[in-house]
Design an enzyme around this catalytic site. Sequence first.
Site, mmCIF file in Angstrom:
data_model
loop_
_atom_site.group_PDB
_atom_site.id
_atom_site.type_symbol
_atom_site.label_atom_id
_atom_site.label_comp_id
_atom_site.label_asym_id
_atom_site.label_seq_id
_atom_site.Cartn_x
_atom_site.Cartn_y
_atom_site.Cartn_z
ATOM 1 N N GLU A 253 165.578 59.687 29.191
ATOM 2 C CA GLU A 253 166.672 58.893 29.762
ATOM 3 C C GLU A 253 166.579 58.855 31.291
ATOM 4 O O GLU A 253 166.415 59.882 31.929
ATOM 5 C CB GLU A 253 168.025 59.489 29.357
ATOM 6 C CG GLU A 253 168.278 59.514 27.853
ATOM 7 C CD GLU A 253 168.506 58.127 27.266
ATOM 8 O OE1 GLU A 253 168.669 57.165 28.043
ATOM 9 O OE2 GLU A 253 168.523 58.012 26.019
ATOM 10 N N CYS B 282 175.982 63.204 24.315
ATOM 11 C CA CYS B 282 174.697 63.375 25.000
ATOM 12 C C CYS B 282 174.767 62.893 26.446
ATOM 13 O O CYS B 282 174.318 63.590 27.362
ATOM 14 C CB CYS B 282 173.578 62.635 24.259
ATOM 15 S SG CYS B 282 173.118 63.455 22.729
ATOM 16 N N HIS C 31 166.287 61.555 24.321
ATOM 17 C CA HIS C 31 166.795 61.235 22.982
ATOM 18 C C HIS C 31 165.621 61.128 22.013
ATOM 19 O O HIS C 31 164.555 60.601 22.378
ATOM 20 C CB HIS C 31 167.569 59.912 22.992
ATOM 21 C CG HIS C 31 169.050 60.082 23.133
ATOM 22 N ND1 HIS C 31 169.764 59.526 24.170
ATOM 23 C CD2 HIS C 31 169.958 60.748 22.357
ATOM 24 C CE1 HIS C 31 171.051 59.840 24.020
ATOM 25 N NE2 HIS C 31 171.193 60.583 22.933
HETATM 26 N N1 PCA Z 1 173.322 62.938 19.806
HETATM 27 C C1 PCA Z 1 174.630 62.485 20.227
HETATM 28 C C2 PCA Z 1 175.387 63.741 20.555
HETATM 29 C C3 PCA Z 1 174.592 64.863 20.001
HETATM 30 C C4 PCA Z 1 173.305 64.276 19.630
HETATM 31 O O1 PCA Z 1 172.323 64.901 19.203
HETATM 32 C C5 PCA Z 1 174.572 61.464 21.361
HETATM 33 O O2 PCA Z 1 173.578 60.738 21.479
HETATM 34 O O3 PCA Z 1 175.517 61.380 22.148
#
Ligand code: PCA
Length: 218
Positions: free
Chosen positions: A79, A142, A166
């Site tokens: 990200e 996240c 991610h």
């Molecule tokens: N993904 C979520 C929160 C925890 C996770 O593993 C997100 O993308 O916000």
Amino acid sequence: MKKILFTGFEPFGGESVNPSWEAVSLLPDRIGLAEIAKRHLPVEYDTVADLLRQAIEEEQPHAVICVGQAGGRAVLTPEMVAINLNDAAIPDNAGVSHGGETICQDGPAAYFATIPVKAISAGMMEAGVPAAVSYTAGTYVCNNAMYHLLHLLAGEYPEIRGGFIHVPYECGQVLGKSNMSSLPLPMIAKGLEAAAKVTAEVLEAGTQDIRIACGSTH
Ligand code: PCA
């Protein structure tokens, strides 16, 4: 030797696993020039900031890379940016919901990651793992974690680099979901290994300008 702290999340949204923690837990203790530390995080808006602070104080890492599941994405996505906004359709695992609130009233609208995002994405692909830079970490837990991490580092630990990756569903999670992307867990872990390797190399090189580390041409 540089120390990199990885975090992964617990399951949420009805899933029984979260590939972020599953993949982080597969990482060896040493990757190239990096020593690896790990923490497991709850999917909760309100506890993540304190847990990150505690882990940073305990581990004294050179970089922190938080990892989360982005179900539906097809590739690993380092990200670029965290925004100062909580806004999600589902509550967190503590039952807390947010519908458009700022994360830090006194914080900037956004923070850029300070890990070498573009180089990490390239390094993942060199390792044979599909990846792409993402310019949105969403507006759920996240993004909240990434924002808190970068706010904490900017204010108190400017020498520590921070960022977020991610990852897609791992294959077992899409049994019974039609037309949903996934990757094998070992491939997700291999992508995180590449991220550690690239980050440690950039830290060892002592690159001052993160735009250079990111591979930006402007
Ligand atoms: N993904 C979520 C929160 C925890 C996770 O593993 C997100 O993308 O916000």
